[in-house]
Design an enzyme around this catalytic site. Structure first.
Site, short mmCIF file in Angstrom:
data_model
loop_
_atom_site.label_atom_id
_atom_site.label_comp_id
_atom_site.label_asym_id
_atom_site.label_seq_id
_atom_site.Cartn_x
_atom_site.Cartn_y
_atom_site.Cartn_z
N ASN A 70 -11.41 18.70 37.06
CA ASN A 70 -10.39 17.67 37.12
C ASN A 70 -10.11 17.04 35.76
OD1 ASN A 70 -8.75 15.94 38.68
ND2 ASN A 70 -10.29 16.08 40.31
N ASN A 87 -21.76 21.49 37.08
CA ASN A 87 -22.07 20.28 37.84
C ASN A 87 -23.55 19.96 37.82
OD1 ASN A 87 -19.61 19.29 38.55
ND2 ASN A 87 -19.47 20.46 40.45
N SER A 121 -17.69 22.88 44.73
CA SER A 121 -18.37 22.37 43.53
C SER A 121 -19.85 22.65 43.56
CB SER A 121 -18.15 20.87 43.36
OG SER A 121 -17.70 20.23 44.48
N LYS A 132 -15.83 25.37 55.63
CA LYS A 132 -15.31 26.42 54.74
C LYS A 132 -15.45 27.80 55.40
CE LYS A 132 -15.93 23.73 50.55
NZ LYS A 132 -14.78 23.59 49.66
N ASP A 143 -2.21 22.83 55.50
CA ASP A 143 -3.11 21.70 55.84
C ASP A 143 -2.95 21.41 57.32
OD1 ASP A 143 -4.91 19.52 55.67
OD2 ASP A 143 -4.34 19.20 53.58
N MET A 196 -6.73 18.01 44.57
CA MET A 196 -7.21 19.19 43.84
C MET A 196 -6.35 20.41 44.19
SD MET A 196 -9.90 19.23 41.85
CE MET A 196 -10.74 20.47 40.88
N HIS A 249 -13.99 27.79 40.39
CA HIS A 249 -14.23 26.35 40.36
C HIS A 249 -13.50 25.67 39.19
CE1 HIS A 249 -17.33 22.89 39.82
NE2 HIS A 249 -16.32 22.50 40.54
N1 3HC Z 1 -2.74 15.63 35.84
C1 3HC Z 1 -1.97 16.21 34.92
N2 3HC Z 1 -2.03 15.89 33.61
C2 3HC Z 1 -2.90 14.93 33.25
C3 3HC Z 1 -3.73 14.27 34.17
C4 3HC Z 1 -3.61 14.65 35.53
N3 3HC Z 1 -4.35 14.09 36.47
N4 3HC Z 1 -4.48 13.37 33.50
C5 3HC Z 1 -4.15 13.46 32.21
N5 3HC Z 1 -3.20 14.40 32.07
C6 3HC Z 1 -2.53 14.82 30.83
C7 3HC Z 1 -1.65 13.70 30.32
O1 3HC Z 1 -0.38 13.76 30.94
C8 3HC Z 1 -1.58 14.06 28.85
O2 3HC Z 1 -0.67 15.12 28.69
P1 3HC Z 1 0.37 15.14 27.46
O3 3HC Z 1 -0.46 15.32 26.25
O4 3HC Z 1 1.22 16.30 27.80
O5 3HC Z 1 1.09 13.85 27.51
C9 3HC Z 1 -2.97 14.62 28.55
O6 3HC Z 1 -3.52 15.01 29.83
C10 3HC Z 1 -3.89 13.60 27.94
O7 3HC Z 1 -3.94 12.47 28.79
P2 3HC Z 1 -4.03 10.98 28.28
O8 3HC Z 1 -3.39 10.86 26.94
O9 3HC Z 1 -3.54 10.09 29.38
O10 3HC Z 1 -5.57 10.65 28.23
P3 3HC Z 1 -6.77 11.27 27.43
O11 3HC Z 1 -6.38 11.80 26.10
O12 3HC Z 1 -7.80 10.22 27.52
O13 3HC Z 1 -7.22 12.50 28.32
C11 3HC Z 1 -8.51 13.43 30.06
C12 3HC Z 1 -7.46 12.40 29.70
C13 3HC Z 1 -7.98 14.83 29.74
C14 3HC Z 1 -8.73 13.31 31.56
C15 3HC Z 1 -9.82 13.16 29.24
O14 3HC Z 1 -10.20 11.83 29.42
C16 3HC Z 1 -10.97 14.06 29.64
O15 3HC Z 1 -11.08 15.20 29.20
N6 3HC Z 1 -11.89 13.52 30.48
C17 3HC Z 1 -13.07 14.27 30.96
C18 3HC Z 1 -12.70 14.95 32.24
C19 3HC Z 1 -13.83 15.78 32.78
O16 3HC Z 1 -14.94 15.84 32.27
N7 3HC Z 1 -13.55 16.50 33.89
C20 3HC Z 1 -14.53 17.29 34.58
C21 3HC Z 1 -14.97 16.53 35.80
S1 3HC Z 1 -16.15 17.45 36.74
C22 3HC Z 1 -15.25 18.26 37.91
O17 3HC Z 1 -14.07 18.11 38.05
C23 3HC Z 1 -16.00 19.24 38.79
C24 3HC Z 1 -16.02 18.82 40.22
O18 3HC Z 1 -16.61 19.89 40.96
C25 3HC Z 1 -16.83 17.57 40.45
#
Ligand code: 3HC
Length: 301
Positions: free
Chosen positions: A156, A203, A132, A110, A46, A26, A153
């Site tokens: 991902n 969240n 989070s 923290k 770190d 992260m 916040h």
């Molecule tokens: N780092 C950088 N770029 C990334 C990446 C990563 N880890 N993962 C995906 N990407 C980029 C890809 O490179 C691609 O970029 P491009 O268009 O330039 O080639 C673009 O994102 C789309 O990726 P993909 O084509 O591989 O895949 P998808 O179209 O399925 O998209 C996703 C992937 C954006 C992760 C989509 O599945 C999504 O939106 N998922 C939901 C994620 C979500 O809800 N996140 C919130 C989680 S809660 C949280 O984080 C809070 C914490 O406190 C718990």
């Protein structure tokens, strides 16, 4: 248009250097985003050199991917790499204007981090946390200047998700909040201001959804069925893929925080706790086939 609740942008302080505490996934994703969008030096800290090298290595690898896709020129790629560095001491934050932590989700840890940061930074430096679910107000208690602590916040993957939750603690002042909004805008995120409440807003909602998916599996629905039941709704990811992206330990911690705050509304799945204790990254293997041992940790699997 000024985002709802944001103070006058004129109060924002200029950010010319960013510090990131932690060099995990992260934190490294954040470091790259700060360097790319603010175009300022970013220092990661770190506990040991191996973690720092891994964090900086991640940034370099992501910059190479951007170069490969033609999103940045060779000159920009070189500059981005040179902007992000690692340091074993927080002294490197002495001239930073914005320091964000992304360390282990533990209030005491923290608080300790911010006490150390506050000892080296200048009076105008904003202290931001990527927590989070932990209380901003409790995190700020004990700081010499709790008015400069703000929640920042990310979601991902940090590079991709447009949302940014900005959290105002009981003491956060307008200049700090205005700087947080200005940084959010420079990062090209959609910032929303939320109250300092357990797990804030996003969240809390996500845990309602994920908690019910996990509960359905705990109660006997086969994991594969629960995982794909909503495919036709067009969600960007299936629930257990999302859990794996976020990390089961983070998901469990958020659920525990919410259970403690609202025991009648949020439960904690024992099977989720078993998954976390097993150390597995989730129910999938790296090739995205199901891991039968991880699936078996859930009653219905
Ligand atoms: N780092 C950088 N770029 C990334 C990446 C990563 N880890 N993962 C995906 N990407 C980029 C890809 O490179 C691609 O970029 P491009 O268009 O330039 O080639 C673009 O994102 C789309 O990726 P993909 O084509 O591989 O895949 P998808 O179209 O399925 O998209 C996703 C992937 C954006 C992760 C989509 O599945 C999504 O939106 N998922 C939901 C994620 C979500 O809800 N996140 C919130 C989680 S809660 C949280 O984080 C809070 C914490 O406190 C718990």
């Amino acid at each position: 248009k000024r985002p709802a609740g944001a103070p006058d942008a004129a109060l924002a302080r200029k950010v010319t250097k960013v510090g990131v505490v932690g060099a995990g996934l992260m934190a490294s994703q954040m470091a790259l985003l700060f360097a790319r969008r603010l175009e300022v030096p970013v220092v990661l800290t770190d506990l040991d050199q191996a973690r720092l090298d891994k964090g900086v290595g991640y940034v370099h690898a992501e910059v190479d991917k951007l170069l490969g896709k033609g999103r940045v020129s060779q000159d920009q790629a070189n500059r981005l790499k040179s902007l992000v560095s690692g340091s074993l001491t927080k002294d490197a934050f002495a001239d930073a204007d914005f320091v964000i932590e992304a360390v282990f989700e533990d209030l005491a840890v923290k608080k300790q981090v911010f006490a150390e940061v506050e000892a080296v930074v200048s009076a105008g430096c904003v202290l931001a946390t990527n927590t989070s679910s932990l209380s901003l107000t409790e995190m700020g208690a004990g700081l010499a200047h709790p008015e400069r602590l703000v929640g920042f916040h990310f979601f991902n993957p940090v590079a991709v998700m447009p949302l940014l939750e900005i959290i105002r603690g009981a003491a956060t002042d307008d200049a700090t909040l205005a700087t947080a909004f200005a940084v959010g805008k420079a990062l090209r995120k959609s910032s929303v201001l939320v109250k300092d409440a357990p797990a804030f807003v996003v969240n809390r909602l996500l845990t309602c959804f994920m908690g019910e998916v996990v509960a359905a599996v705990d109660e006997g629905t086969p994991l594969e069925t629960a995982e794909h039941a909503l495919d036709g709704l067009g969600l960007p990811m299936t629930p257990f893929a999302l859990l794996q992206l976020v990390g089961p330990a983070v998901g469990l911690h958020v659920a525990e925080t919410l259970h403690e705050a609202f025991p009648d509304r949020f439960g904690v799945s024992e099977n989720m706790a078993k998954l976390v204790a097993s150390g597995k990254p989730g129910v999938y293997r790296p090739d995205f086939t199901l891991d039968p041992e991880a699936v078996a940790l859930f009653a219905g699997g």
